[in-house]
Design an enzyme around this catalytic site. Structure first.
Site, PDB file in Angstrom:
ATOM      1  CE  LYS A  66      -4.081  -2.096   2.033  1.00 26.31           C
ATOM      2  NZ  LYS A  66      -5.162  -2.228   3.147  1.00 26.31           N
ATOM      3  CG  ASP A 102      -8.139  -0.014   3.430  1.00 25.82           C
ATOM      4  OD1 ASP A 102      -8.935  -0.818   2.505  1.00 25.82           O
ATOM      5  OD2 ASP A 102      -6.991   0.236   3.295  1.00 25.82           O
TER       6      ASP A 102
END
Ligand code: ATR
Length: 266
Positions: A66, A102
């Site tokens: 990420k 997220d």
């Protein structure tokens, strides 16, 4: 031509994202294919470049890439910038766009599936790594009464509190005051089958304990249940973050409830 998407990770074989996106595509009638790609630990950018060259339109990014995706993106959504990480890439004509769904996924799970609106709630966030950082801003945007970050290494929690401001407080596990309406475990402790050393006094009478991990009961959820809290694992967050990504790419929001239900049943 069928549009191609993928999730990049290492490992990746366990990923449920291909199943989830295939279900979304069926449900919304989108002509797309979504695969899992194992990128070498030192070869994320090259692996993405090969996918783009082969016609890839977008990608999800999971552990441990990420931050690599954050660096690879040529333009960042503000929420990805503040999360310091990217989980969703969109390959536009001449640039790579980076976003992070997220936190929105967590908030969507809380509000849509669990009936827990964070507004006005006292929230305790356990952990100060990437998983915690990614959800802070979307939680703050719902205007909780308090957001406290507790972490094993207190300095990391303090660093996040400084970074976000807006009244966020930080402490070590031994200094957590209580009670909290919502206790979110964003530590990696569950992965190791461990429990952050918490006092049972952290749980308010009608508290929800939320573990971002999914797929098995964790020591944190078992502990919370023993002390009277309602519990939820991270499966809903997983599906909701995928729905946010799907919407970014395809412009339609899929219905997540049947997908969550079928994953739970499997
Ligand atoms: P992630 O991207 O999953 O957040 P990370 O950045 O490595 O991964 O962060 C892991 C988090 O889990 C940290 O908050 C870490 O605490 P430290 O900052 O003190 O290292 C926390 N963590 C990992 N194992 C833990 C354990 N057994 N008990 C409590 N916290 C733990």
């Amino acid at each position: 031509m069928t549009d191609r998407y993928a999730v990049f990770g290492h490992p990746i074989a366990h990923s449920r994202s291909p199943l989830i996106h295939a279900a979304f595509a069926r449900q919304t009638g989108q002509d797309m294919r979504y695969e899992a790609i194992l990128a070498p630990l030192d070869g994320f950018a090259a692996s993405v470049a090969a996918f783009v060259a082969a016609g890839g339109r977008g990608a999800n990014v999971t552990v441990p890439f990420k931050e690599d995706a954050f660096r690879l993106a040529q333009r960042l959504a503000p929420r990805a910038e503040r999360a310091g990480a990217v989980n969703t890439l969109t390959f536009a004509a001449n640039e790579i766009l980076g976003d992070n769904t997220d936190g929105a996924g967590l908030v969507a799970d809380l509000t849509r599936n669990l009936g827990r609106e964070p507004a006005g709630q006292r929230i305790l966030l356990l952990g100060a790594g990437g998983a915690a950082r990614g959800v802070i801003e979307p939680l703050l945007d719902r205007q909780p009464a308090a957001l406290v970050i507790a972490n094993r290494t207190v300095a990391r929690a303090q660093e996040l509190a400084r970074l976000f401001g807006r009244g966020v407080a930080a402490c070590g596990f031994d200094a957590v005051d209580g009670p909290y309406d919502l206790v979110i475990n964003a530590t990696a402790a569950s992965l190791a089958g461990e429990l952050p050393p918490l006092s049972p006094a952290v749980f308010a009478a009608d508290a929800l304990a939320y573990d971002m991990m999914y797929g098995r009961d964790t020591p944190f959820l078992a502990f919370a249940r023993t002390h009277g809290a309602a519990t939820a694992d991270g499966l809903g967050m997983l599906v909701e973050q995928a729905a946010e990504a799907f919407q970014l790419w395809r412009g339609v929001r899929p219905d997540t409830a049947p997908v969550i239900a079928s994953l739970r049943a499997a």
